[in-house]
Enzyme design. Structure first.
Site, short mmCIF file in Angstrom:
data_model
loop_
_atom_site.label_atom_id
_atom_site.label_comp_id
_atom_site.label_asym_id
_atom_site.label_seq_id
_atom_site.Cartn_x
_atom_site.Cartn_y
_atom_site.Cartn_z
N HIS A 199 0.78 -1.23 0.00
CA HIS A 199 0.00 0.00 0.00
C HIS A 199 0.81 1.28 0.00
O HIS A 199 0.32 2.33 -0.39
CB HIS A 199 -1.08 -0.07 1.07
CG HIS A 199 -2.15 -0.95 0.55
ND1 HIS A 199 -3.23 -0.46 -0.11
CD2 HIS A 199 -2.19 -2.29 0.43
CE1 HIS A 199 -3.94 -1.47 -0.57
NE2 HIS A 199 -3.33 -2.59 -0.25
N GLU A 227 -9.23 -12.43 -7.86
CA GLU A 227 -7.89 -12.20 -7.31
C GLU A 227 -7.40 -13.39 -6.47
O GLU A 227 -6.34 -13.31 -5.86
CB GLU A 227 -7.85 -10.90 -6.49
CG GLU A 227 -8.92 -10.74 -5.45
CD GLU A 227 -8.86 -9.38 -4.73
OE1 GLU A 227 -7.88 -8.64 -4.89
OE2 GLU A 227 -9.82 -9.09 -3.98
N ASP A 284 -3.30 -9.21 -5.78
CA ASP A 284 -3.49 -10.39 -4.94
C ASP A 284 -3.37 -11.68 -5.74
O ASP A 284 -2.90 -12.68 -5.22
CB ASP A 284 -4.87 -10.32 -4.25
CG ASP A 284 -4.80 -9.45 -3.01
OD1 ASP A 284 -3.87 -9.64 -2.21
OD2 ASP A 284 -5.65 -8.56 -2.86
N CYS A 308 -7.83 -4.25 -12.48
CA CYS A 308 -7.62 -3.07 -11.66
C CYS A 308 -6.42 -3.21 -10.74
O CYS A 308 -6.22 -2.43 -9.83
CB CYS A 308 -8.87 -2.72 -10.86
SG CYS A 308 -9.32 -4.00 -9.67
#
Ligand code: PEP
Ligand code: MG
Length: 586
Positions: free
Chosen positions: A191, A433, A457, A504
């Site tokens: 992140h 994912e 992921d 995405c």
């Protein structure tokens, strides 16, 4: 000049001074001092002890007045510890024997004490570990200042170096003051990178020892293209990087000319480019970068940016703000993807042993129904205001998808009874994912209205490589043939069922992997707004046939490294400006 190497996760060059962000239970580097300065270290330690005791006495008094004697006892215990020679003597002794700073003596002594308490086995002693940490933080605050530990207190523009950056820390700081991020932990799609790209701040992660080698105020260059960190750069290096930063600035200006041009390949295939957001405030940048809407709204940031769970009204406020800012463009709201790296385990009542495989995302929502329903109510209410789609993260089995959908239907019924409006035909999709979902994408395609492939992921779970772990970051590769196979399978299943499919994950915003995704059949990509202009430039410079040839070649390579090197070389030839003007690797 010292050179450090890490993984580049957000492009750009930053030049500035270092600001060290300490984590609460940080390691204090072992710094030695000359013999002649030892008296100063003893003095610093005594001053810090006295200041902490004074502070604790007033906290004890206040607690006594407000909460009573019993509650104030804990502070009496803290004062007692700091006044106890069996604790203070070893700290002074360590300064003398090892010639170390007062802060290191505090850190090492308290660390040892905490380990002793933790090792006693008795639950009552285990709780003392927190007291010990608490006290050492208080003492260290008086020795090296608290200002260094809080991003919110960053008052000047600086390069932030941290052991790790939790999403909540990243969400809370003053964005205009951070020139770049450097962290010791982290991987390609953690992140820190997602945040940094959203804010267009260069970032490098997985830089070993960054916070102990660098001292506050050191001049630093961060190269978010190559993952290089330079400390105390000489004049020649500084000039070279200033020139590169200028070339980058000009490249970005040239990209802004593309803003209103369509993302169409040379042979006429239109690619839908959407933006990923963490906050509604990013929407003007998405539109300004040519995004046609929002393909992924990571709503967990609503939660991570504050200490409390958002209310239905707070959810609704954020979503309706998005709809308003998008002015008729589509908004894809992903339900809260809490857990794993997006939920500091310290906040959890029972920290999980393996949170990446644990109760995260849709699993967490299905186990916390009131919270989930509050969010679904807000999403549905916002769907009455504009084109909103909803999508569930980390779906692993069709039964799980059905359960989530069941909740949504339940909430629709409640709203109907209350006379509240919503879009009854709202599209309900899922992130693909987890490899299990990609493998049986055909079954999911019968239930879901759309797919969005989450490569961040998908790569992590396919290759069993923690996306945030710097030790295995070299193994994290979206061009791995197994991942490529799963993406292909998902796209084929979606096309066969006639449902939209997009990607995405961060791969959609990287020039080389975006090219691969188009070659694998994707015609819709969603990425951080900062990546969109360059991706559009790439799309306008290729043909579908070329992308397909590239994808076929990648699928045949049996080495990850060969696949990514090949992809990078192909992309470099297509768009050398993105590689500092170099069409081939130096
Ligand atoms: C992904 O996993 O690819 C994704 C887009 O979701 P996140 O990065 O928020 O986990
Ligand atoms: Mg994900």
């Amino acid at each position: 000049m010292i050179l450090l190497k890490g993984i580049a996760v957000s492009p750009g060059i930053a030049i500035g001074e270092a600001f060290i962000l300490d984590d609460q239970r940080r390691r204090i580097p072992r710094r030695t001092v000359p013999q002649t300065l030892l008296p100063r270290e003893h003095q610093r330690l005594d001053t810090a002890l006295a200041a902490s005791i004074k502070e604790l006495s007033s906290v004890r008094q206040r607690t006594n007045d407000e909460l009573g004697q019993e509650a104030a006892k804990i502070f009496a215990f803290h004062i007692g510890m700091l006044s106890d020679p069996s604790l203070t003597k070893p700290m002074h002794a360590l300064i003398d024997s090892d010639l170390v700073t007062a802060e290191y003596a505090v850190f090492a002594t308290f660390q040892q004490l905490a380990e002793r308490f933790a090792g006693l086995g008795d639950a009552a002693f285990k709780t003392k570990v927190d007291d010990v940490y608490d006290l050492s933080i208080r003492l260290l605050k008086h020795l090296i200042g608290e200002h260094a530990s809080k991003l919110a207190n960053l008052k000047h523009r600086a390069i932030v170096l941290a052991r790790d950056l939790t999403p909540s820390q990243a969400a809370a700081f003053n964005k205009s003051h951070v020139l770049a991020f450097v962290t010791e932990a982290g991987g390609r799609t953690g992140h820190t990178g997602i945040f940094a790209r959203a804010l267009q701040i260069p970032a490098v992660v997985a830089v070993p020892d960054a916070t102990s080698v660098v001292t506050e105020g050191t001049p630093v260059i961060v190269d978010g293209e190559t993952g290089t960190i330079l400390l105390n750069p000489d004049d020649r290096t500084l000039r070279m990087y200033q020139a590169r930063a200028e070339r980058r600035r000009l490249f970005n200006i040239s990209l802004s000319d593309l803003r209103d041009l369509p993302a169409v390949t040379k042979d006429g295939a239109a690619i839908e480019l959407m933006g990923n957001i963490e906050f509604p405030e990013e929407i003007p940048s998405v539109i300004g970068s040519g995004g046609l809407g929002v393909g992924l709204y990571r709503t967990e940031y609503l939660y991570l940016a504050s200490d409390a769970e958002p209310t239905e009204e707070q959810h609704f406020e954020a979503y309706s703000r998005c709809v308003e800012l998008l002015e008729g463009r589509p908004l894809t709201i992903r339900t809260m993807d809490l857990g794993a790296d997006k939920y500091t385990q310290e906040r959890a009542e029972n920290p999980e042993r393996n949170p990446m495989m644990g109760c995260r995302s849709i699993r967490y929502c299905l186990q916390n129904q009131p919270m989930f329903k509050r969010q679904l109510r807000a999403i549905l209410r916002a769907s009455a205001l504009g084109p909103v789609r909803v999508m569930f993260p980390l779906v692993t089995t069709p039964a799980e998808f059905r359960r989530a959908r069941f909740f949504l239907n339940d909430v629709m019924e409640d709203l109907r009874e209350e006379g509240l409006t919503y879009d009854p035909n709202i599209k309900v999709g899922m992130m693909v994912e987890v490899p299990a979902a990609a493998l049986i994408a055909d079954l999911f395609a019968e239930q879901a209205d759309f797919f969005s492939i989450g490569t961040n992921d998908l790569v992590q779970y396919t290759l069993a490589v923690d996306r945030t772990n710097e030790l295995v970051a070299g193994m994290y590769n979206p061009a791995n043939p197994a991942v490529v196979q799963l993406i292909k399978n998902t796209v084929q299943a979606a096309n066969k069922a006639g449902i939209p499919v997009s990607c995405c994950g961060e791969s959609a915003g990287e020039l080389d992997t975006a090219l691969l995704l188009i070659g694998l059949g994707l015609r819709s990509l969603s990425a951080s707004h900062a990546s969109l202009p360059a991706v559009k430039r790439m799309i306008r410079s290729v043909t579908i046939q070329h992308c397909e040839q590239v994808a076929q070649k990648v699928a045949r390579l049996d080495s990850d490294v060969a696949a990514s090197t090949y992809l990078r070389d192909v992309t470099r030839k297509i768009i050398p400006e993105a590689f500092d003007g170099r069409a081939v690797e130096d």
